[in-house]
Scaffold this motif. Structure first.
Motif, PDB file in Angstrom:
ATOM      1  N   LYS A 194       0.833  -1.202   0.000  1.00 38.19           N
ATOM      2  CA  LYS A 194       0.000   0.000   0.000  1.00 38.19           C
ATOM      3  C   LYS A 194       0.871   1.257   0.000  1.00 38.19           C
ATOM      4  O   LYS A 194       0.596   2.237  -0.702  1.00 38.19           O
ATOM      5  CB  LYS A 194      -0.928  -0.009   1.213  1.00 38.19           C
ATOM      6  N   LYS A 195       1.913   1.222   0.836  1.00 40.30           N
ATOM      7  CA  LYS A 195       2.839   2.356   0.868  1.00 40.30           C
ATOM      8  C   LYS A 195       3.533   2.518  -0.482  1.00 40.30           C
ATOM      9  O   LYS A 195       3.676   3.642  -0.999  1.00 40.30           O
ATOM     10  CB  LYS A 195       3.875   2.136   1.970  1.00 40.30           C
ATOM     11  N   THR A 196       3.948   1.396  -1.059  1.00 42.08           N
ATOM     12  CA  THR A 196       4.638   1.430  -2.346  1.00 42.08           C
ATOM     13  C   THR A 196       3.730   2.006  -3.440  1.00 42.08           C
ATOM     14  O   THR A 196       4.146   2.835  -4.247  1.00 42.08           O
ATOM     15  CB  THR A 196       5.090   0.016  -2.749  1.00 42.08           C
ATOM     16  N   ARG A 197       2.465   1.573  -3.422  1.00 40.34           N
ATOM     17  CA  ARG A 197       1.513   2.064  -4.427  1.00 40.34           C
ATOM     18  C   ARG A 197       1.333   3.578  -4.294  1.00 40.34           C
ATOM     19  O   ARG A 197       1.295   4.303  -5.289  1.00 40.34           O
ATOM     20  CB  ARG A 197       0.179   1.335  -4.272  1.00 40.34           C
ATOM     21  N   LYS A 198       1.240   4.083  -3.068  1.00 41.47           N
ATOM     22  CA  LYS A 198       1.064   5.523  -2.848  1.00 41.47           C
ATOM     23  C   LYS A 198       2.284   6.295  -3.333  1.00 41.47           C
ATOM     24  O   LYS A 198       2.157   7.357  -3.974  1.00 41.47           O
ATOM     25  CB  LYS A 198       0.834   5.788  -1.366  1.00 41.47           C
ATOM     26  N   VAL A 199       3.480   5.787  -3.052  1.00 45.18           N
ATOM     27  CA  VAL A 199       4.712   6.462  -3.490  1.00 45.18           C
ATOM     28  C   VAL A 199       4.759   6.543  -5.015  1.00 45.18           C
ATOM     29  O   VAL A 199       5.090   7.587  -5.596  1.00 45.18           O
ATOM     30  CB  VAL A 199       5.953   5.723  -2.942  1.00 45.18           C
ATOM     31  N   ILE A 200       4.411   5.442  -5.678  1.00 36.64           N
ATOM     32  CA  ILE A 200       4.443   5.420  -7.148  1.00 36.64           C
ATOM     33  C   ILE A 200       3.444   6.417  -7.730  1.00 36.64           C
ATOM     34  O   ILE A 200       3.766   7.196  -8.629  1.00 36.64           O
ATOM     35  CB  ILE A 200       4.155   4.000  -7.669  1.00 36.64           C
ATOM     36  N   LEU A 201       2.225   6.432  -7.213  1.00 33.07           N
ATOM     37  CA  LEU A 201       1.196   7.331  -7.737  1.00 33.07           C
ATOM     38  C   LEU A 201       1.555   8.796  -7.491  1.00 33.07           C
ATOM     39  O   LEU A 201       1.276   9.670  -8.323  1.00 33.07           O
ATOM     40  CB  LEU A 201      -0.155   7.006  -7.113  1.00 33.07           C
ATOM     41  N   ASP A 202       2.191   9.073  -6.336  1.00 30.93           N
ATOM     42  CA  ASP A 202       2.632  10.442  -6.060  1.00 30.93           C
ATOM     43  C   ASP A 202       3.671  10.905  -7.077  1.00 30.93           C
ATOM     44  O   ASP A 202       3.673  12.067  -7.507  1.00 30.93           O
ATOM     45  CB  ASP A 202       3.213  10.540  -4.642  1.00 30.93           C
ATOM     46  N   VAL A 203       4.557   9.986  -7.480  1.00 33.84           N
ATOM     47  CA  VAL A 203       5.564  10.325  -8.496  1.00 33.84           C
ATOM     48  C   VAL A 203       4.893  10.620  -9.836  1.00 33.84           C
ATOM     49  O   VAL A 203       5.210  11.612 -10.508  1.00 33.84           O
ATOM     50  CB  VAL A 203       6.585   9.176  -8.650  1.00 33.84           C
ATOM     51  N   LEU A 204       3.941   9.784 -10.219  1.00 34.91           N
ATOM     52  CA  LEU A 204       3.283   9.963 -11.514  1.00 34.91           C
ATOM     53  C   LEU A 204       2.469  11.251 -11.566  1.00 34.91           C
ATOM     54  O   LEU A 204       2.372  11.900 -12.610  1.00 34.91           O
ATOM     55  CB  LEU A 204       2.382   8.762 -11.805  1.00 34.91           C
ATOM     56  N   LYS A 205       1.857  11.650 -10.438  1.00 33.16           N
ATOM     57  CA  LYS A 205       1.038  12.858 -10.414  1.00 33.16           C
ATOM     58  C   LYS A 205       1.866  14.122 -10.652  1.00 33.16           C
ATOM     59  O   LYS A 205       1.338  15.150 -11.077  1.00 33.16           O
ATOM     60  CB  LYS A 205       0.305  12.962  -9.076  1.00 33.16           C
ATOM     61  N   LYS A 206       3.148  14.061 -10.377  1.00 34.12           N
ATOM     62  CA  LYS A 206       4.014  15.226 -10.567  1.00 34.12           C
ATOM     63  C   LYS A 206       4.363  15.467 -12.038  1.00 34.12           C
ATOM     64  O   LYS A 206       4.823  16.549 -12.393  1.00 34.12           O
ATOM     65  CB  LYS A 206       5.308  15.038  -9.772  1.00 34.12           C
ATOM     66  N   ASP A 207       4.141  14.458 -12.881  1.00 35.04           N
ATOM     67  CA  ASP A 207       4.469  14.583 -14.310  1.00 35.04           C
ATOM     68  C   ASP A 207       3.237  15.088 -15.066  1.00 35.04           C
ATOM     69  O   ASP A 207       2.243  14.378 -15.191  1.00 35.04           O
ATOM     70  CB  ASP A 207       4.923  13.228 -14.871  1.00 35.04           C
ATOM     71  N   GLU A 208       3.301  16.324 -15.559  1.00 31.30           N
ATOM     72  CA  GLU A 208       2.160  16.926 -16.252  1.00 31.30           C
ATOM     73  C   GLU A 208       1.860  16.263 -17.588  1.00 31.30           C
ATOM     74  O   GLU A 208       0.774  16.458 -18.158  1.00 31.30           O
ATOM     75  CB  GLU A 208       2.409  18.427 -16.459  1.00 31.30           C
ATOM     76  N   ARG A 209       2.806  15.504 -18.121  1.00 35.77           N
ATOM     77  CA  ARG A 209       2.583  14.835 -19.408  1.00 35.77           C
ATOM     78  C   ARG A 209       1.670  13.621 -19.279  1.00 35.77           C
ATOM     79  O   ARG A 209       1.107  13.149 -20.274  1.00 35.77           O
ATOM     80  CB  ARG A 209       3.925  14.407 -20.007  1.00 35.77           C
ATOM     81  N   ILE A 210       1.519  13.102 -18.055  1.00 34.83           N
ATOM     82  CA  ILE A 210       0.679  11.927 -17.822  1.00 34.83           C
ATOM     83  C   ILE A 210      -0.776  12.367 -17.685  1.00 34.83           C
ATOM     84  O   ILE A 210      -1.095  13.297 -16.935  1.00 34.83           O
ATOM     85  CB  ILE A 210       1.142  11.183 -16.561  1.00 34.83           C
ATOM     86  N   HIS A 211      -1.664  11.713 -18.409  1.00 35.35           N
ATOM     87  CA  HIS A 211      -3.082  12.074 -18.404  1.00 35.35           C
ATOM     88  C   HIS A 211      -3.761  11.640 -17.103  1.00 35.35           C
ATOM     89  O   HIS A 211      -3.446  10.579 -16.541  1.00 35.35           O
ATOM     90  CB  HIS A 211      -3.787  11.422 -19.588  1.00 35.35           C
ATOM     91  N   ALA A 212      -4.696  12.486 -16.668  1.00 37.64           N
ATOM     92  CA  ALA A 212      -5.482  12.149 -15.473  1.00 37.64           C
ATOM     93  C   ALA A 212      -6.619  11.195 -15.811  1.00 37.64           C
ATOM     94  O   ALA A 212      -7.151  10.506 -14.931  1.00 37.64           O
ATOM     95  CB  ALA A 212      -6.035  13.426 -14.845  1.00 37.64           C
TER      96      ALA A 212
END
Length: 280
Positions: A194-212
Protein backbone atom coordinates in the motif's frame (compact mmCIF):
# COMPACT_ATOMS: atom_id res chain seq x y z
CA UNK A 1 43.44 -3.68 -106.92
CA UNK A 2 41.09 -1.57 -109.06
CA UNK A 3 38.14 -3.70 -108.03
CA UNK A 4 38.97 -3.39 -104.35
CA UNK A 5 39.48 0.36 -104.59
CA UNK A 6 36.23 0.87 -106.47
CA UNK A 7 34.39 -1.33 -103.96
CA UNK A 8 35.75 0.72 -101.09
CA UNK A 9 34.66 3.91 -102.81
CA UNK A 10 31.15 2.54 -103.29
CA UNK A 11 30.94 1.52 -99.63
CA UNK A 12 32.18 4.92 -98.53
CA UNK A 13 29.66 6.69 -100.75
CA UNK A 14 26.81 4.54 -99.43
CA UNK A 15 27.93 5.21 -95.86
CA UNK A 16 27.97 8.94 -96.54
CA UNK A 17 24.52 8.77 -98.11
CA UNK A 18 23.19 6.84 -95.11
CA UNK A 19 24.65 9.40 -92.73
CA UNK A 20 23.00 12.27 -94.63
CA UNK A 21 19.72 10.38 -94.80
CA UNK A 22 19.64 8.95 -91.28
CA UNK A 23 21.62 11.70 -89.54
CA UNK A 24 18.79 14.26 -89.37
CA UNK A 25 16.37 11.57 -88.17
CA UNK A 26 18.74 10.37 -85.44
CA UNK A 27 19.51 13.96 -84.44
CA UNK A 28 15.79 14.71 -84.31
CA UNK A 29 15.22 11.66 -82.09
CA UNK A 30 18.06 12.70 -79.74
CA UNK A 31 16.70 16.24 -79.48
CA UNK A 32 13.22 14.85 -78.83
CA UNK A 33 14.62 12.57 -76.11
CA UNK A 34 16.48 15.43 -74.40
CA UNK A 35 13.51 17.80 -74.59
CA UNK A 36 11.15 15.07 -73.40
CA UNK A 37 13.43 14.24 -70.48
CA UNK A 38 13.54 17.92 -69.44
CA UNK A 39 9.78 18.23 -69.87
CA UNK A 40 9.12 15.17 -67.68
CA UNK A 41 11.28 16.61 -64.88
CA UNK A 42 9.57 19.99 -65.26
CA UNK A 43 6.08 18.46 -65.10
CA UNK A 44 6.97 16.38 -62.04
CA UNK A 45 8.36 19.47 -60.28
CA UNK A 46 5.19 21.45 -61.05
CA UNK A 47 3.09 18.52 -59.88
CA UNK A 48 5.03 18.41 -56.62
CA UNK A 49 4.46 22.14 -56.08
CA UNK A 50 0.75 21.73 -56.83
CA UNK A 51 0.42 18.85 -54.38
CA UNK A 52 2.18 20.88 -51.68
CA UNK A 53 0.03 23.94 -52.40
CA UNK A 54 -3.25 22.06 -52.01
CA UNK A 55 -1.89 19.98 -49.08
CA UNK A 56 -2.46 16.64 -50.78
CA UNK A 57 -1.63 13.61 -48.65
CA UNK A 58 2.16 13.01 -49.04
CA UNK A 59 1.53 9.26 -49.35
CA UNK A 60 -0.68 9.83 -52.41
CA UNK A 61 1.69 12.46 -53.78
CA UNK A 62 4.82 10.30 -53.89
CA UNK A 63 2.94 7.34 -55.34
CA UNK A 64 1.21 9.45 -58.00
CA UNK A 65 4.50 11.11 -59.02
CA UNK A 66 6.19 7.72 -59.41
CA UNK A 67 3.31 6.36 -61.46
CA UNK A 68 3.07 9.46 -63.68
CA UNK A 69 6.83 9.40 -64.26
CA UNK A 70 6.64 5.80 -65.54
CA UNK A 71 3.74 6.66 -67.90
CA UNK A 72 5.48 9.74 -69.30
CA UNK A 73 8.68 7.81 -69.99
CA UNK A 74 6.74 5.14 -71.88
CA UNK A 75 5.06 7.84 -74.01
CA UNK A 76 8.42 9.49 -74.67
CA UNK A 77 10.05 6.22 -75.77
CA UNK A 78 7.13 5.54 -78.13
CA UNK A 79 7.55 9.03 -79.63
CA UNK A 80 11.30 8.52 -80.09
CA UNK A 81 10.78 5.10 -81.69
CA UNK A 82 8.20 6.58 -84.08
CA UNK A 83 10.60 9.39 -85.00
CA UNK A 84 13.24 6.82 -85.91
CA UNK A 85 10.83 5.34 -88.43
CA UNK A 86 9.43 2.40 -86.52
CA UNK A 87 5.80 1.73 -87.42
CA UNK A 88 3.39 2.33 -84.57
CA UNK A 89 1.56 -0.97 -85.10
CA UNK A 90 4.83 -2.88 -85.09
CA UNK A 91 6.03 -1.01 -82.03
CA UNK A 92 2.79 -1.65 -80.16
CA UNK A 93 2.99 -5.36 -81.07
CA UNK A 94 6.58 -5.53 -79.86
CA UNK A 95 5.66 -3.57 -76.73
CA UNK A 96 2.74 -5.92 -76.04
CA UNK A 97 4.88 -9.02 -76.43
CA UNK A 98 7.60 -7.50 -74.29
CA UNK A 99 5.00 -6.45 -71.70
CA UNK A 100 3.67 -10.01 -71.50
CA UNK A 101 7.15 -11.43 -71.05
CA UNK A 102 8.11 -8.80 -68.50
CA UNK A 103 4.79 -9.29 -66.70
CA UNK A 104 5.42 -13.01 -66.33
CA UNK A 105 8.97 -12.38 -65.18
CA UNK A 106 8.02 -9.62 -62.77
CA UNK A 107 4.93 -11.00 -61.08
CA UNK A 108 6.31 -9.87 -57.75
CA UNK A 109 6.63 -6.29 -58.98
CA UNK A 110 3.04 -6.34 -60.22
CA UNK A 111 1.98 -7.59 -56.79
CA UNK A 112 3.95 -4.71 -55.25
CA UNK A 113 2.18 -2.23 -57.53
CA UNK A 114 -1.22 -3.63 -56.55
CA UNK A 115 -0.12 -3.53 -52.90
CA UNK A 116 0.78 0.14 -53.25
CA UNK A 117 -2.67 0.90 -54.65
CA UNK A 118 -4.30 -0.96 -51.73
CA UNK A 119 -2.19 0.96 -49.22
CA UNK A 120 -3.25 4.28 -50.74
CA UNK A 121 -6.93 3.28 -50.88
CA UNK A 122 -7.32 1.78 -47.39
CA UNK A 123 -4.58 3.89 -45.72
CA UNK A 124 -3.30 1.53 -42.99
CA UNK A 125 -0.50 4.10 -42.62
CA UNK A 126 0.66 7.41 -44.09
CA UNK A 127 3.98 9.13 -44.71
CA UNK A 128 5.34 10.19 -41.31
CA UNK A 129 3.63 7.41 -39.33
CA UNK A 130 5.66 5.07 -37.16
CA UNK A 131 4.90 1.46 -38.07
CA UNK A 132 6.09 -2.03 -37.21
CA UNK A 133 5.92 -4.48 -40.13
CA UNK A 134 8.03 -7.18 -41.75
CA UNK A 135 10.49 -7.10 -38.85
CA UNK A 136 11.04 -3.35 -39.24
CA UNK A 137 10.13 -0.60 -36.77
CA UNK A 138 10.46 2.99 -37.92
CA UNK A 139 9.01 6.08 -39.56
CA UNK A 140 7.53 5.92 -43.08
CA UNK A 141 9.55 8.20 -45.40
CA UNK A 142 7.81 7.55 -48.70
CA UNK A 143 5.31 5.25 -50.42
CA UNK A 144 6.55 4.71 -53.98
CA UNK A 145 5.04 2.79 -56.87
CA UNK A 146 6.59 -0.54 -55.82
CA UNK A 147 8.23 -0.05 -52.44
CA UNK A 148 7.79 1.79 -49.15
CA UNK A 149 10.83 3.32 -47.44
CA UNK A 150 10.96 3.11 -43.64
CA UNK A 151 13.64 4.88 -41.60
CA UNK A 152 14.30 3.02 -38.37
CA UNK A 153 15.48 4.57 -35.13
CA UNK A 154 19.20 4.14 -35.78
CA UNK A 155 18.76 6.14 -39.04
CA UNK A 156 18.87 3.22 -41.46
CA UNK A 157 16.44 3.25 -44.40
CA UNK A 158 14.69 -0.09 -45.00
CA UNK A 159 12.96 -0.64 -48.37
CA UNK A 160 9.90 -2.87 -47.89
CA UNK A 161 7.89 -4.29 -50.86
CA UNK A 162 4.34 -2.93 -50.99
CA UNK A 163 2.95 -6.40 -51.70
CA UNK A 164 4.30 -7.73 -48.41
CA UNK A 165 2.93 -4.74 -46.50
CA UNK A 166 -0.54 -5.00 -48.05
CA UNK A 167 -0.87 -8.73 -47.31
CA UNK A 168 0.54 -8.94 -43.79
CA UNK A 169 -0.07 -7.46 -40.36
CA UNK A 170 0.97 -3.85 -39.77
CA UNK A 171 1.18 -2.19 -36.36
CA UNK A 172 0.62 1.57 -36.70
CA UNK A 173 2.03 3.32 -33.64
CA UNK A 174 0.97 6.81 -34.80
CA UNK A 175 -2.68 6.33 -35.72
CA UNK A 176 -3.99 7.11 -32.23
CA UNK A 177 -3.07 10.34 -30.40
CA UNK A 178 -2.42 8.66 -27.03
CA UNK A 179 -0.38 5.64 -25.92
CA UNK A 180 -0.24 3.59 -22.75
CA UNK A 181 3.03 3.69 -20.83
CA UNK A 182 3.75 0.47 -18.93
CA UNK A 183 6.54 0.13 -16.38
CA UNK A 184 7.50 -3.04 -14.53
CA UNK A 185 8.64 -2.47 -10.95
CA UNK A 186 9.88 -4.96 -8.36
CA UNK A 187 10.18 -4.50 -4.59
CA UNK A 188 11.62 -6.77 -1.92
CA UNK A 189 9.55 -9.37 -0.12
CA UNK A 190 8.13 -7.91 3.08
CA UNK A 191 7.56 -4.47 1.54
CA UNK A 192 4.30 -2.68 2.36
CA UNK A 193 2.47 -2.72 -1.00
CA UNK A 194 0.00 0.00 0.00
CA UNK A 195 2.84 2.36 0.87
CA UNK A 196 4.64 1.43 -2.35
CA UNK A 197 1.51 2.06 -4.43
CA UNK A 198 1.06 5.52 -2.85
CA UNK A 199 4.71 6.46 -3.49
CA UNK A 200 4.44 5.42 -7.15
CA UNK A 201 1.20 7.33 -7.74
CA UNK A 202 2.63 10.44 -6.06
CA UNK A 203 5.56 10.33 -8.50
CA UNK A 204 3.28 9.96 -11.51
CA UNK A 205 1.04 12.86 -10.41
CA UNK A 206 4.01 15.23 -10.57
CA UNK A 207 4.47 14.58 -14.31
CA UNK A 208 2.16 16.93 -16.25
CA UNK A 209 2.58 14.83 -19.41
CA UNK A 210 0.68 11.93 -17.82
CA UNK A 211 -3.08 12.07 -18.40
CA UNK A 212 -5.48 12.15 -15.47
CA UNK A 213 -8.10 10.29 -17.53
CA UNK A 214 -7.64 7.35 -17.70
CA UNK A 215 -5.95 7.66 -14.32
CA UNK A 216 -2.68 5.83 -13.59
CA UNK A 217 -2.94 2.43 -11.94
CA UNK A 218 -0.51 0.28 -9.95
CA UNK A 219 -1.32 -3.44 -9.73
CA UNK A 220 0.45 -6.33 -8.04
CA UNK A 221 1.09 -8.92 -10.78
CA UNK A 222 3.22 -11.81 -9.51
CA UNK A 223 5.55 -13.32 -6.94
CA UNK A 224 8.96 -13.19 -8.54
CA UNK A 225 12.02 -15.21 -7.57
CA UNK A 226 13.40 -12.32 -5.56
CA UNK A 227 10.72 -9.64 -5.74
CA UNK A 228 7.08 -8.69 -5.56
CA UNK A 229 6.32 -7.58 -9.11
CA UNK A 230 4.13 -4.56 -9.82
CA UNK A 231 2.77 -3.25 -13.12
CA UNK A 232 2.57 0.56 -13.40
CA UNK A 233 0.30 1.84 -16.18
CA UNK A 234 -0.50 5.38 -17.28
CA UNK A 235 -1.46 7.25 -20.46
CA UNK A 236 0.36 10.01 -22.34
CA UNK A 237 0.48 11.62 -25.78
CA UNK A 238 2.03 9.33 -28.38
CA UNK A 239 5.02 11.63 -28.83
CA UNK A 240 5.74 11.60 -25.07
CA UNK A 241 5.72 7.82 -24.65
CA UNK A 242 9.44 7.16 -24.22
CA UNK A 243 10.35 10.41 -22.40
CA UNK A 244 7.60 9.67 -19.86
CA UNK A 245 8.86 6.10 -19.44
CA UNK A 246 12.53 7.01 -19.00
CA UNK A 247 11.97 10.01 -16.72
CA UNK A 248 9.56 8.22 -14.40
CA UNK A 249 11.64 5.06 -14.11
CA UNK A 250 14.46 7.23 -12.78
CA UNK A 251 12.08 9.19 -10.56
CA UNK A 252 10.69 5.96 -9.09
CA UNK A 253 14.16 4.74 -8.16
CA UNK A 254 14.87 7.99 -6.33
CA UNK A 255 11.48 7.89 -4.59
CA UNK A 256 12.05 4.29 -3.44
CA UNK A 257 15.41 5.22 -1.96
CA UNK A 258 13.93 8.29 -0.22
CA UNK A 259 11.11 6.21 1.29
CA UNK A 260 13.35 3.26 2.22
CA UNK A 261 11.61 0.88 -0.13
CA UNK A 262 14.08 -1.85 -0.95
CA UNK A 263 14.77 -2.58 -4.61
CA UNK A 264 15.56 -6.32 -4.70
CA UNK A 265 18.29 -8.22 -6.45
CA UNK A 266 18.70 -11.99 -7.00
CA UNK A 267 19.68 -13.78 -3.78
CA UNK A 268 20.41 -17.38 -2.81
CA UNK A 269 20.49 -18.95 0.67
CA UNK A 270 23.27 -21.51 1.07
CA UNK A 271 23.00 -24.07 3.92
CA UNK A 272 25.74 -26.49 4.94
CA UNK A 273 24.74 -29.95 6.13
CA UNK A 274 27.33 -32.07 7.94
CA UNK A 275 27.37 -35.84 8.42
CA UNK A 276 26.36 -37.06 11.88
CA UNK A 277 29.09 -36.67 14.43
CA UNK A 278 31.20 -34.20 12.39
CA UNK A 279 32.05 -30.98 14.21
CA UNK A 280 31.40 -27.66 12.53
Amino acid sequence: MDFNYETIQVIQQKAIDMVFEAGPIILKAIVLLLIGRWLIKFLLRQLGKGLDKYEIDPSLGTFFKSFLSAILWVVLLIAVATTLGMQMTSFVAILGAAGLAVGLALQGSLANFAGGVLILVFKPFRVGDTIEAQGTLGSVESIDILYTKVRNFDNKVVTVPNGALANNSIVNLSQKPTRRVEMAVGVAYGTDLKKTRKVILDVLKKDERIHADPEPVVKFTSFGDSSLDLSVRCWADAGDLWPVYWDNMEALKEAFEANEIEIPFPQRDVNHYYPEGKKE
